[in-house]
Write a protein that holds these residues in place. Structure first.
Motif, PDB file in Angstrom:
ATOM      1  N   LEU A  54       3.467  10.135  -4.271  1.00  0.00           N
ATOM      2  CA  LEU A  54       4.307   9.529  -3.234  1.00  0.00           C
ATOM      3  C   LEU A  54       5.066   8.332  -3.785  1.00  0.00           C
ATOM      4  N   ILE A  55       6.330   8.243  -3.382  1.00  0.00           N
ATOM      5  CA  ILE A  55       7.159   7.069  -3.654  1.00  0.00           C
ATOM      6  C   ILE A  55       7.650   6.539  -2.316  1.00  0.00           C
ATOM      7  N   VAL A  56       7.493   5.254  -2.105  1.00  0.00           N
ATOM      8  CA  VAL A  56       7.981   4.608  -0.881  1.00  0.00           C
ATOM      9  C   VAL A  56       9.192   3.766  -1.248  1.00  0.00           C
ATOM     10  N   MET A  57      10.332   4.046  -0.581  1.00  0.00           N
ATOM     11  CA  MET A  57      11.569   3.323  -0.874  1.00  0.00           C
ATOM     12  C   MET A  57      11.998   2.468   0.307  1.00  0.00           C
ATOM     13  N   ARG A  58      12.597   1.336  -0.045  1.00  0.00           N
ATOM     14  CA  ARG A  58      13.168   0.446   0.967  1.00  0.00           C
ATOM     15  C   ARG A  58      14.389  -0.241   0.378  1.00  0.00           C
ATOM     16  N   ASN A  59      15.514  -0.125   1.075  1.00  0.00           N
ATOM     17  CA  ASN A  59      16.759  -0.761   0.629  1.00  0.00           C
ATOM     18  C   ASN A  59      17.099  -0.413  -0.813  1.00  0.00           C
ATOM     19  N   GLY A  60      16.897   0.846  -1.195  1.00  0.00           N
ATOM     20  CA  GLY A  60      17.281   1.311  -2.517  1.00  0.00           C
ATOM     21  C   GLY A  60      16.286   1.048  -3.624  1.00  0.00           C
ATOM     22  N   GLU A  61      15.150   0.459  -3.292  1.00  0.00           N
ATOM     23  CA  GLU A  61      14.149   0.136  -4.307  1.00  0.00           C
ATOM     24  C   GLU A  61      12.819   0.822  -4.005  1.00  0.00           C
ATOM     25  N   CYS A  62      12.060   1.080  -5.065  1.00  0.00           N
ATOM     26  CA  CYS A  62      10.701   1.588  -4.912  1.00  0.00           C
ATOM     27  C   CYS A  62       9.771   0.406  -4.657  1.00  0.00           C
ATOM     28  N   VAL A  63       9.070   0.439  -3.521  1.00  0.00           N
ATOM     29  CA  VAL A  63       8.148  -0.660  -3.222  1.00  0.00           C
ATOM     30  C   VAL A  63       6.694  -0.268  -3.482  1.00  0.00           C
ATOM     31  N   GLU A  64       6.423   1.040  -3.560  1.00  0.00           N
ATOM     32  CA  GLU A  64       5.062   1.486  -3.858  1.00  0.00           C
ATOM     33  C   GLU A  64       5.095   2.922  -4.358  1.00  0.00           C
ATOM     34  N   THR A  65       4.236   3.235  -5.323  1.00  0.00           N
ATOM     35  CA  THR A  65       4.162   4.586  -5.844  1.00  0.00           C
ATOM     36  C   THR A  65       2.734   4.874  -6.316  1.00  0.00           C
ATOM     37  N   GLY A  66       2.350   6.145  -6.267  1.00  0.00           N
ATOM     38  CA  GLY A  66       1.006   6.531  -6.698  1.00  0.00           C
ATOM     39  C   GLY A  66       0.599   7.840  -6.076  1.00  0.00           C
ATOM     40  N   GLN A  67      -0.679   8.168  -6.156  1.00  0.00           N
ATOM     41  CA  GLN A  67      -1.181   9.378  -5.524  1.00  0.00           C
ATOM     42  C   GLN A  67      -1.090   9.230  -4.010  1.00  0.00           C
ATOM     43  N   ALA A  68      -0.629  10.290  -3.360  1.00  0.00           N
ATOM     44  CA  ALA A  68      -0.401  10.226  -1.918  1.00  0.00           C
ATOM     45  C   ALA A  68      -1.680   9.891  -1.164  1.00  0.00           C
ATOM     46  N   SER A  69      -2.781  10.518  -1.543  1.00  0.00           N
ATOM     47  CA  SER A  69      -4.037  10.291  -0.823  1.00  0.00           C
ATOM     48  C   SER A  69      -4.468   8.829  -0.904  1.00  0.00           C
ATOM     49  N   GLU A  70      -4.266   8.207  -2.060  1.00  0.00           N
ATOM     50  CA  GLU A  70      -4.658   6.810  -2.220  1.00  0.00           C
ATOM     51  C   GLU A  70      -3.764   5.873  -1.410  1.00  0.00           C
ATOM     52  N   ILE A  71      -2.467   6.173  -1.390  1.00  0.00           N
ATOM     53  CA  ILE A  71      -1.541   5.322  -0.646  1.00  0.00           C
ATOM     54  C   ILE A  71      -1.811   5.419   0.853  1.00  0.00           C
ATOM     55  N   PHE A  72      -2.067   6.635   1.333  1.00  0.00           N
ATOM     56  CA  PHE A  72      -2.340   6.783   2.760  1.00  0.00           C
ATOM     57  C   PHE A  72      -3.656   6.110   3.161  1.00  0.00           C
ATOM     58  N   SER A  73      -4.640   6.145   2.282  1.00  0.00           N
ATOM     59  CA  SER A  73      -5.932   5.558   2.623  1.00  0.00           C
ATOM     60  C   SER A  73      -5.977   4.050   2.369  1.00  0.00           C
ATOM     61  N   ASN A  74      -5.161   3.575   1.405  1.00  0.00           N
ATOM     62  CA  ASN A  74      -5.217   2.155   1.069  1.00  0.00           C
ATOM     63  C   ASN A  74      -3.847   1.650   0.610  1.00  0.00           C
ATOM     64  N   PRO A  75      -2.878   1.598   1.512  1.00  0.00           N
ATOM     65  CA  PRO A  75      -1.533   1.137   1.136  1.00  0.00           C
ATOM     66  C   PRO A  75      -1.551  -0.327   0.708  1.00  0.00           C
ATOM     67  N   GLN A  76      -0.792  -0.627  -0.338  1.00  0.00           N
ATOM     68  CA  GLN A  76      -0.802  -1.979  -0.887  1.00  0.00           C
ATOM     69  C   GLN A  76       0.354  -2.837  -0.381  1.00  0.00           C
ATOM     70  N   HIS A  77       1.503  -2.213  -0.139  1.00  0.00           N
ATOM     71  CA  HIS A  77       2.684  -2.987   0.248  1.00  0.00           C
ATOM     72  C   HIS A  77       2.775  -3.083   1.772  1.00  0.00           C
ATOM     73  N   GLU A  78       3.217  -4.218   2.245  1.00  0.00           N
ATOM     74  CA  GLU A  78       3.314  -4.448   3.686  1.00  0.00           C
ATOM     75  C   GLU A  78       4.219  -3.424   4.361  1.00  0.00           C
ATOM     76  N   TYR A  79       5.324  -3.067   3.705  1.00  0.00           N
ATOM     77  CA  TYR A  79       6.253  -2.080   4.280  1.00  0.00           C
ATOM     78  C   TYR A  79       5.594  -0.708   4.387  1.00  0.00           C
ATOM     79  N   THR A  80       4.802  -0.326   3.375  1.00  0.00           N
ATOM     80  CA  THR A  80       4.085   0.947   3.432  1.00  0.00           C
ATOM     81  C   THR A  80       3.096   0.956   4.572  1.00  0.00           C
ATOM     82  N   ARG A  81       2.393  -0.134   4.756  1.00  0.00           N
ATOM     83  CA  ARG A  81       1.443  -0.223   5.867  1.00  0.00           C
ATOM     84  C   ARG A  81       2.160  -0.084   7.209  1.00  0.00           C
ATOM     85  N   PHE A  82       3.336  -0.673   7.311  1.00  0.00           N
ATOM     86  CA  PHE A  82       4.131  -0.560   8.537  1.00  0.00           C
ATOM     87  C   PHE A  82       4.530   0.895   8.791  1.00  0.00           C
ATOM     88  N   LEU A  83       5.022   1.582   7.758  1.00  0.00           N
ATOM     89  CA  LEU A  83       5.416   2.981   7.919  1.00  0.00           C
ATOM     90  C   LEU A  83       4.242   3.850   8.354  1.00  0.00           C
TER      91      LEU A  83
END
Length: 270
Positions: A221-250
């Motif tokens: 998974l890659i999470v983009m905001r305003n043209g930039e990558c704000v978080e990337t990694g295995q999808a399962s890990e991001i969904f279970s433990n998102p690191q970036h505030e924007y990812t948590r919001f999404l």
């Protein structure tokens, strides 16, 4: 194994030098699904078009798009067209725009297969009927006679997927393929993508803002905001433990909205 490698990809407006995609790097591995998510205007669809050389002339693309040891950004148009037709296929958000409204579905499928597979018109028709069977179109001969406006959005998406199946590309880039569909058609289309990986081992770059669909399909998974990558990694890990505030919001907002889809997919499995 790396199949497609993106290095420092950026997209700028030529006149204003405004950056629309900034320094994006990622790798699509063989037989995996990599999803790019973000809200409208985040640059995810623009990234897909930049990879395939489909950017309008007023935009400039820099960086590297490495496929089969070649930088696609430096290839001629004729080479890119061949790669787009045979090795990397794109499925668009609005299936209606992918078809010529003046020609029947059959004519367009036959022309596509003749051009890319080097077969006769008769052979192409047989391939088209077989393709529609594989996406559970129960009356393929009738579908081939119809014009695009006579089919629903879900049926047109399945036609696009059927063409892709028969071309057997290495990579499918799917740009918001479920956005315009109701929940039933959405479920059917998503299942077709899952089967593509299982049957053909195809790698998928899946562009979406729907985290319910992404959570079901994606390995990475890659999470983009305003043209930039704000978080990337295995999808399962991001969904279970998102690191970036924007990812948590999404995840908080989109997963709640996607709950009906997730429930329908779980019921299908049961």
């Amino acid at each position: 194994m790396s199949l497609l490698e993106i290095k420092s990809l950026s997209v700028h407006e030529a006149d204003t030098d405004r950056c629309l995609v900034q320094d994006l790097s990622f790798t699509l591995r063989k037989n995996t699904c990599l999803a790019i998510v973000g809200e409208s205007g985040s640059g995810k669809s623009l990234t897909a078009k930049a990879i395939l050389g489909l950017i309008p002339p007023w935009l400039e693309v820099t960086g590297e798009v490495i496929y089969n040891k070649r930088n696609l950004l430096h290839e001629k148009g004729s080479v890119l067209r061949k790669i787009r037709g045979q090795k990397i296929c794109m499925i668009l958000q609005d299936a209606m725009t992918a078809f010529n409204p003046l020609d029947t579905i059959g004519k367009q499928m036959i022309e596509t297969f003749r051009e890319n597979l080097g077969v006769t018109k008769r052979e192409a028709r047989i391939i088209a009927e077989t393709a529609l069977h594989r996406v559970h179109m129960h009356t393929p001969k009738e579908v081939l006679k119809k014009y695009p406006h006579q089919l629903s959005g879900g049926m047109l998406q399945r036609v696009m997927i059927s063409i892709t199946i028969m071309l057997e590309p290495d990579i499918i880039i799917a740009d918001e393929p479920t956005t315009a569909l109701d929940s039933i058609n959405q479920r059917e289309v998503v299942e077709q993508f899952r089967l593509l990986r299982e049957i053909m081992g195809t790698s998928i770059l899946f562009i979406s803002h729907d985290l319910g669909v992404v959570q079901y399909l994606a390995d990475d998974l890659i999470v983009m905001r305003n043209g930039e990558c704000v978080e990337t990694g295995q999808a399962s890990e991001i969904f279970s433990n998102p690191q970036h505030e924007y990812t948590r919001f999404l995840i908080r907002t989109r997963v709640n909205l996607a709950a009906p889809f997730q429930k329908s997919m779980e019921e299908r499995v049961i």
